[in-house]
Write a protein that holds these residues in place. Structure first.
Motif, short mmCIF file in Angstrom:
data_model
loop_
_atom_site.label_atom_id
_atom_site.label_comp_id
_atom_site.label_asym_id
_atom_site.label_seq_id
_atom_site.Cartn_x
_atom_site.Cartn_y
_atom_site.Cartn_z
N CYS A 86 0.83 -1.22 0.00
CA CYS A 86 0.00 0.00 0.00
C CYS A 86 0.86 1.26 0.00
O CYS A 86 0.52 2.25 -0.65
N MET A 87 1.99 1.21 0.70
CA MET A 87 2.88 2.39 0.68
C MET A 87 3.51 2.54 -0.71
O MET A 87 3.58 3.63 -1.26
N HIS A 88 3.95 1.42 -1.26
CA HIS A 88 4.66 1.43 -2.54
C HIS A 88 3.77 1.97 -3.67
O HIS A 88 4.25 2.60 -4.61
N GLN A 89 2.45 1.72 -3.56
CA GLN A 89 1.52 2.22 -4.57
C GLN A 89 1.74 3.70 -4.85
O GLN A 89 1.73 4.13 -5.99
N HIS A 90 1.94 4.49 -3.80
CA HIS A 90 2.06 5.94 -3.97
C HIS A 90 3.32 6.30 -4.75
O HIS A 90 3.29 7.16 -5.62
N LEU A 91 4.40 5.61 -4.45
CA LEU A 91 5.65 5.86 -5.18
C LEU A 91 5.51 5.42 -6.64
O LEU A 91 5.97 6.11 -7.55
N LYS A 92 4.83 4.29 -6.84
CA LYS A 92 4.68 3.78 -8.21
C LYS A 92 3.86 4.75 -9.06
O LYS A 92 4.17 4.96 -10.23
N VAL A 93 2.82 5.32 -8.47
CA VAL A 93 2.01 6.28 -9.23
C VAL A 93 2.82 7.56 -9.48
O VAL A 93 2.85 8.10 -10.58
N ALA A 94 3.56 7.99 -8.46
CA ALA A 94 4.36 9.21 -8.61
C ALA A 94 5.44 9.05 -9.69
O ALA A 94 5.76 10.00 -10.40
N THR A 95 5.99 7.85 -9.81
CA THR A 95 7.05 7.66 -10.81
C THR A 95 6.49 7.22 -12.16
O THR A 95 7.24 6.96 -13.09
N GLY A 96 5.16 7.13 -12.24
CA GLY A 96 4.54 6.84 -13.53
C GLY A 96 4.46 5.36 -13.88
O GLY A 96 4.09 5.01 -15.00
N LYS A 97 4.79 4.47 -12.93
CA LYS A 97 4.68 3.04 -13.27
C LYS A 97 3.22 2.66 -13.51
O LYS A 97 2.91 1.92 -14.42
N TRP A 98 2.34 3.19 -12.67
CA TRP A 98 0.90 2.97 -12.87
C TRP A 98 0.17 4.30 -12.78
O TRP A 98 0.68 5.26 -12.19
N LYS A 99 -1.06 4.30 -13.33
CA LYS A 99 -1.79 5.57 -13.39
C LYS A 99 -2.51 5.90 -12.09
O LYS A 99 -2.64 7.05 -11.71
N GLN A 100 -3.07 4.86 -11.45
CA GLN A 100 -3.78 5.17 -10.20
C GLN A 100 -3.57 4.15 -9.10
O GLN A 100 -3.21 3.01 -9.36
N ILE A 101 -3.81 4.62 -7.87
CA ILE A 101 -3.63 3.78 -6.69
C ILE A 101 -4.67 2.66 -6.69
O ILE A 101 -5.85 2.90 -6.92
#
Ligand SMILES: O=P(O)(O)O[C@@H]1[C@@H](OP(=O)(O)O)[C@H](OP(=O)(O)O)[C@H](O)[C@H](OP(=O)(O)O)[C@H]1OP(=O)(O)O
Ligand SMILES: Nc1ncnc2c1ncn2[C@@H]1O[C@H](COP(=O)(O)OP(=O)(O)OP(=O)(O)O)[C@@H](O)[C@H]1O
Length: 475
Positions: free
Chosen positions: A146-161
């Motif tokens: 759940c924490m990693h989701q935010h970094l992934k969205v911020a770095t553009g790996k995925w579009k939304q949480i």
């Protein structure tokens, strides 16, 4: 440079820029063979022991004609997702790993003529660390996914949480598991794929081409779940089909009596973290309704999720406790590089390697042996945190009751099924420093953005309630 690498035939053109020409050293065929054989041995001697015979398919190393490999690479190149094309296929060694097709039923030896549905789930880490080496208290409350989701969205790996939280899936509580699976269906990322007769019909082929159309998915699934009735199409039908899928997958995930030695890893109650993650929307909504946190894991001990979780929990110290131990091993290897082989850092992954993994003590006696055991356990745990579960389902004929294959019922049909694990190659020793840095990046990003925002909301609410209390006192 290593004298052994001074053979021009082992080097090849890699690319060039304005000033540099880049050539890369290819591993020798012997090294590649050994690497692949290690993957097979690790599956056989470690993962089969922990997860059980029926779930793990180790495959075998095979040798292929180089011409065939080159032609095959050319043929498939156009189908590869762009984001993966920076990785070259090995066309030089001629060695490959041959695995059964896990998108098919593994319980049935004959060629399947019946249609097959396969759901692939990458559940990720299903527990919250309780290790006393954890420095940010937040890590005891919010799970890494759940924490990693935010970094992934911020770095553009995925579009939304995603609303998916692994702790919900691993809870064994049907309601939480439904919620987790529905969340995966809403935002599949790389955690969910669905194949029909081997072809991807749902999930991301590439981060840039997500497929997430429920009505199209329902159209594919309807003949499986409602074979003979003319259930009308439209949103009602879509919901009914998705509900059936989620129920069947939940039942399959909770099934299983396959033996495995994950029981040998059962950790004491003191080592278990909390049963829920504060960031999961499911537990948030329970809290808002003033309900208690749900029951602790009710996973049946024979099921694959339970066993996978036990292996994940070999990460007893968390990366924060592990990293200094890794440094201890590193210092030792700097002094005695020739010991790398004796320490079995790169294999062989044999019975002795497996036996040492069973030592769950956390009392550090300052030795390299202790540090090494924890490092190897951590690598195994990381492998279990990144593996995927393949569930293959094939409709049964109504009268096919005589064979012994496991069957799962849905409301209008029955499925023969098999469950397998894939991506079980042991995580490399060298990835530990990366894990250490990534962990702190994930937590710091979460603290800086989400947690800070939450804290502001909370303190505003707190002030409001204080004001409110004051007003009441006045009256
Ligand atoms: O670190 P994580 O949790 O992001 O996991 C990585 C995965 O990202 P994910 O979080 O699932 O989107 C990542 O998945 P993708 O390749 O991005 O789909 C890999 O599985 C990676 O393993 P490896 O380094 O290729 O052996 C995974 O790395 P490891 O940490 O397992 O080494
Ligand atoms: N034996 C198999 N049968 C069917 N499909 C498979 C099999 N092995 C791999 N796949 C498919 O290929 C995909 C990639 O395989 P795998 O996860 O093993 O690769 P990886 O490079 O280790 O991936 P990761 O980036 O997750 O570490 C899987 O998600 C799955 O869809």
């Amino acid at each position: 440079m290593d004298e052994g690498k001074m053979d021009e035939n082992e080097w090849r053109y890699h690319g060039e820029g304005n000033k540099s020409l880049v050539v890369a050293h290819a591993q020798t065929s012997e090294e590649i063979f050994q690497h692949l054989q290690n993957i097979v041995d690790f599956g056989k001697n470690v993962m089969k022991e922990f997860l059980g015979e029926n779930y793990v398919h180790c495959g075998e190393v095979v040798q292929l004609p180089l011409d065939f490999v080159k032609q095959l690479c050319l043929k498939i190149q156009c189908e590869r997702p762009e984001s993966r094309c920076d990785k070259d296929l090995d066309t030089l060694s001629g060695y490959a790993l041959c695995l059964p097709n896990l998108a098919r039923l593994q319980t049935y030896q004959f060629a399947e003529r019946r249609p097959i549905l396969c759901v692939e789930i990458k559940p990720k880490c299903g527990f919250i660390p309780s290790s006393s080496y954890v420095t940010h208290e937040l890590k005891h409350r919010v799970c890494r996914y759940c924490m990693h989701q935010h970094l992934k969205v911020a770095t553009g790996k995925w579009k939304q949480i995603s609303k998916y939280c692994p702790l919900d899936l691993y809870s064994g509580n049907k309601q939480r598991m439904y919620f987790a699976l529905k969340s995966l269906l809403q935002e599949a990322q790389n955690n969910l794929k669905i194949f029909k007769n081997g072809e991807l019909i749902y999930g991301c082929k590439d981060a840039r081409s997500p497929m997430a159309d429920w009505s199209e998915l329902a159209h594919h699934l309807k003949p499986f779940f409602f074979p003979s009735n003319g259930l009308a199409s439209g949103p009602h039908c879509t919901r009914a089909v998705i509900r059936e899928l989620v129920r069947v997958i939940t039942r399959v995930l909770l099934s299983g009596s396959d033996k495995g030695r994950a029981g040998a890893l059962r950790s004491g109650p003191g080592l278990r973290g909390p049963p829920v993650c504060e960031a999961s929307p499911f537990s948030r909504s329970l809290r808002c309704q003033g309900k208690n946190t749900p029951e602790r894991s009710g996973l049946p001990k024979g099921c694959l999720l339970y066993k996978t979780l036990q292996v994940q929990m070999l990460d007893l110290l968390d990366i924060e406790g592990l990293y200094p131990l890794y440094r201890r091993v590193e210092r030792y290897l700097e002094e005695f590089p020739e010991e790398r082989k004796t320490l079995q850092i790169d294999g062989p992954y044999d019975e002795a390697f497996y036996q040492r993994l069973l030592d769950l003590s956390t009392e550090d006696d300052g030795t390299v042996a202790f540090a090494l055991t924890k490092v190897q356990q951590y690598r195994v745990a990381m492998t279990a945190k990144d593996c995927s579960i393949m569930i293959a389902l094939s409709p049964c004929l109504q009268d096919a009751s005589s064979d012994q294959r496991p069957v799962v019922p849905s409301s209008r049909s029955r499925f023969a099924f098999s469950v397998s694990v894939l991506d079980l190659d042991l995580k490399p020793y060298e990835s530990i420093p990366h894990q250490y840095k990534l962990d702190s990046k994930i937590v710091n990003y979460y603290l800086k953005t989400v947690h800070a925002k939450d804290a502001t909301v909370m303190s505003t609410r707190f002030k409001e309630s204080e004001d409110c209390t004051l007003v009441l006192h006045k009256v």
